[in-house]
Write a protein that holds these residues in place. Structure first.
Motif, short mmCIF file in Angstrom:
data_model
loop_
_atom_site.label_atom_id
_atom_site.label_comp_id
_atom_site.label_asym_id
_atom_site.label_seq_id
_atom_site.Cartn_x
_atom_site.Cartn_y
_atom_site.Cartn_z
N SER A 1 0.83 -1.21 0.00
CA SER A 1 0.00 0.00 0.00
C SER A 1 0.86 1.25 0.00
N ILE A 2 1.95 1.24 0.77
CA ILE A 2 2.85 2.40 0.81
C ILE A 2 3.50 2.61 -0.55
N LEU A 3 3.92 1.53 -1.19
CA LEU A 3 4.52 1.62 -2.52
C LEU A 3 3.54 2.22 -3.52
N ILE A 4 2.30 1.72 -3.49
CA ILE A 4 1.27 2.24 -4.39
C ILE A 4 0.99 3.70 -4.08
N GLY A 5 0.88 4.02 -2.78
CA GLY A 5 0.59 5.39 -2.38
C GLY A 5 1.66 6.37 -2.83
N ILE A 6 2.92 5.99 -2.65
CA ILE A 6 4.02 6.87 -3.06
C ILE A 6 4.05 7.04 -4.57
N SER A 7 3.91 5.94 -5.31
CA SER A 7 3.95 6.01 -6.78
C SER A 7 2.81 6.85 -7.33
N LEU B 1 0.54 14.81 1.66
CA LEU B 1 -0.84 14.66 2.11
C LEU B 1 -1.68 13.82 1.16
N MET B 2 -1.17 13.60 -0.06
CA MET B 2 -1.88 12.71 -0.98
C MET B 2 -1.71 11.24 -0.60
N PHE B 3 -0.61 10.91 0.09
CA PHE B 3 -0.33 9.53 0.43
C PHE B 3 -1.47 8.86 1.18
N PRO B 4 -1.98 9.45 2.28
CA PRO B 4 -3.05 8.76 3.01
C PRO B 4 -4.30 8.54 2.17
#
Length: 273
Positions: free
Chosen positions: A72-78, A196-199
């Motif tokens: 999820s973190i990988l997808i969120g960052i990308s 702030l887009m990550f969450p």
């Protein structure tokens, strides 16, 4: 001894970065262990050996949760990175390339904002064939509008600044003015908006995966884990959903906390108390 808001923000930002980095790295390293099944240990409640318990296939839920959060973190960052860059480019273009460009981009922003967010995300992800690629593209194309509108507003104000007007009178091109004079002033808003887009990206990835329009069931994503665990709740296997859900919320909160902390660090009004 009192510490000011920036010092508090630096500490909170460091804590958030350390925790999220540890989750991302450990989840990547434990990907194979998270897939190991052992029917001799299935449906074990949380204990010292298995802090998050095990599932109906005997898989370690602690490992699965870390692996799911890592993905999820990988997808969120990308997705957030692509979305933020798109917002930066279109936000500057809307305000710096003339009235026609401004009207066209503003129309696109308003049109996207007028469509239910989750519906548009599902449609894009499904059109892209779902999976990792579909989720990243879907999230990236649906999260840029608010930041683009913010950057556009900042550019509109910058256009009236003296040094911008002087640069225009000196014959500098609009592109040169935007890159040399506007972008440095927009970087704080860009960085905060990116974080702030990550969450939001993580929550929406988990949501559409939970609904069956995101990642494939073979991948140990948080949305998959929560979706599969629903049918076991009535059987008393509460830990299958509780711990992954709590870790997802914690991850989202830390990303949000990191963004707010970064905003305070970059905010010139943050002064010593």
């Amino acid at each position: 001894m009192k510490i000011n808001q920036r010092q508090k923000a630096r500490v909170l930002l460091a804590v958030a970065i350390i925790f999220l980095t540890a989750v991302a790295v450990s989840g990547s390293l434990l990907r194979e262990e998270a897939m190991v099944t052992d029917f001799s240990r299935k449906n074990i409640a949380p204990c010292l050996q298995y802090p998050f318990g095990t599932d109906w296939l005997g898989r370690n839920m602690f490992y699965r949760t870390l692996t799911g959060l890592s993905m999820s973190i990988l997808i969120g960052i990308s997705a957030a990175a692509v979305s933020a860059v798109l917002a930066m480019i279109l936000g500057i273009a809307a305000a710096a390339l003339g009235k026609r460009a401004d009207l066209a981009i503003t129309f696109v922003i308003d049109m996207i904002l007028g469509i239910p967010h989750i519906l548009l995300l599902i449609l894009i992800s499904y059109a892209m064939g779902k999976g990792l690629k579909g989720v990243i593209v879907g999230v990236a194309l649906t999260h840029w509008t608010s930041l683009a509108r913010l950057i556009r507003g900042e550019v509109m104000q910058l256009r009236e600044s003296e040094y911008i007007l002087i640069a225009e009178k000196l014959g500098h091109s609009k592109l040169k003015i935007a890159v040399k004079h506007m972008v440095p002033h927009l970087l704080p808003q860009f960085l905060v908006g990116l974080v702030l887009m990550f969450p939001h990206a993580i929550l929406h990835e988990s949501s559409i995966t939970f609904l069956g329009f995101g990642l494939s069931v073979e991948q140990p994503a948080i949305g998959i884990i929560l979706s599969e665990s629903m049918k076991y709740l009535i059987m008393g296997k509460w830990w299958l959903a509780l711990f992954p859900g709590m870790m997802l919320v914690l991850t989202v909160v830390l990303f949000d906390l990191g963004g707010e902390s970064l905003r305070k660090i970059l905010d010139p009004s943050s002064v010593h108390e």
